[in-house]
Design an enzyme around this catalytic site. Structure first.
Site, PDB file in Angstrom:
ATOM      1  N   ASN A  69       0.519  -1.084   0.324  1.00 52.45           N
ATOM      2  CA  ASN A  69       0.325   0.251  -0.061  1.00 52.45           C
ATOM      3  C   ASN A  69       0.698   1.479   0.313  1.00 52.45           C
ATOM      4  O   ASN A  69       2.461   1.534   0.890  1.00 52.45           O
ATOM      5  CB  ASN A  69      -0.600  -0.173   1.145  1.00 52.45           C
ATOM      6  CG  ASN A  69      -1.560  -1.466   0.978  1.00 52.45           C
ATOM      7  OD1 ASN A  69      -2.867  -1.001  -0.128  1.00 52.45           O
ATOM      8  ND2 ASN A  69      -2.258  -1.476   2.388  1.00 52.45           N
ATOM      9  N   HIS A  70       0.009   1.924  -0.313  1.00 50.22           N
ATOM     10  CA  HIS A  70       1.179   3.827  -0.856  1.00 50.22           C
ATOM     11  C   HIS A  70       0.212   4.954  -0.151  1.00 50.22           C
ATOM     12  O   HIS A  70      -1.155   4.662   0.084  1.00 50.22           O
ATOM     13  CB  HIS A  70       1.266   4.147  -1.878  1.00 50.22           C
ATOM     14  CG  HIS A  70       2.482   2.988  -3.220  1.00 50.22           C
ATOM     15  ND1 HIS A  70       2.806   3.481  -3.789  1.00 50.22           N
ATOM     16  CD2 HIS A  70       3.112   1.496  -2.112  1.00 50.22           C
ATOM     17  CE1 HIS A  70       3.901   2.171  -4.660  1.00 50.22           C
ATOM     18  NE2 HIS A  70       3.883   1.399  -3.909  1.00 50.22           N
ATOM     19  N   PRO A  71       0.762   5.572  -0.027  1.00 48.86           N
ATOM     20  CA  PRO A  71      -0.368   6.607   1.064  1.00 48.86           C
ATOM     21  C   PRO A  71      -0.675   7.001   0.311  1.00 48.86           C
ATOM     22  O   PRO A  71      -0.371   7.939  -1.741  1.00 48.86           O
ATOM     23  CB  PRO A  71       1.044   7.801   1.628  1.00 48.86           C
ATOM     24  CG  PRO A  71       2.375   6.728   2.004  1.00 48.86           C
ATOM     25  CD  PRO A  71       2.029   5.942   1.120  1.00 48.86           C
TER      26      PRO A  71
END
Length: 212
Positions: free
Chosen positions: A82-84
């Site tokens: 997951n990426h911000p």
């Protein structure tokens, strides 16, 4: 002892493509129950290569119950993928250093969906993809090449991208009885003695055996 030895990685003589993967797991953040197998003619002992973006510093776990059947190519995406997303760019500048590390997010700023949990007696079909934080209930079936993005009820059949409910395997009263019986926790001798009731879907016989 009745039944195959759960400590034998390859319980089928002359058929190494089936592996009881509890015997091959090295990561402390992957927990697998007895008799759960991975079927892969290329490398059945290499199941961990299919658990992706599973970084120890994140701490999320993949928990798989007993008596599960996992088809070739099934993959689990973990929280490390997951990426911000709250900024204007999702690019992970900070991981490349050279001054970009000054914008490193705090752990609490990273998307985190919790542990991924697969119940007992779950069948996951060929090339399916399980996304982070998903919970799959006991007795569920995941159709081939499904992408599972949300929780799956016990004894449900799901399929597609994203995976949707196809149907429930049994009436709700039967599902409740199976959940109560929890036959996967019985001694293997007791399971062996009642195989005909499992395979014949005789809930009355199983209930009687559970209460005996």
């Amino acid at each position: 002892m009745q039944g195959p030895d759960p400590k034998n990685p390859h319980p089928m003589t002359g058929f190494p493509q089936v592996c009881y993967i509890k015997n091959t797991i090295k990561s402390q953040n992957i927990v697998v129950g007895d008799y759960t197998y991975y079927d892969d003619p290329d490398d059945s002992e290499g199941f961990e290569r299919n658990v992706l973006y599973h970084f120890p510093f994140i701490g999320d776990k993949l928990i798989i119950g007993k008596f599960c059947a996992i088809g070739r190519g099934v993959k689990f995406i973990m929280n490390g993928a997951n990426h911000p997303m709250k900024g204007f760019s999702t690019y992970p500048f900070y991981i490349f250093g050279n001054g970009w590390e000054r914008c490193s997010p705090q752990p609490e700023d990273l998307p985190y969906k919790g542990d991924t949990v697969v119940g007992n007696d779950v069948w996951i079909g060929y090339d399916s993809l399980i996304m982070p934080g998903v919970n799959i209930g006991n007795g569920a079936i995941i159709s081939t090449r499904s992408v599972v993005t949300s929780n799956v009820p016990a004894y449900a059949i799901v399929g597609g991208n994203p995976a949707r409910l196809i149907r429930h395997r049994f009436p709700e009263t039967v599902v409740q009885s199976l959940q109560r019986i929890s036959w996967w926790d019985w001694p293997v001798e007791k399971i062996s003695d009642h195989l005909s009731a499992f395979l014949g879907a005789d809930i009355d016989a199983l209930s009687a055996a559970a209460d005996a």
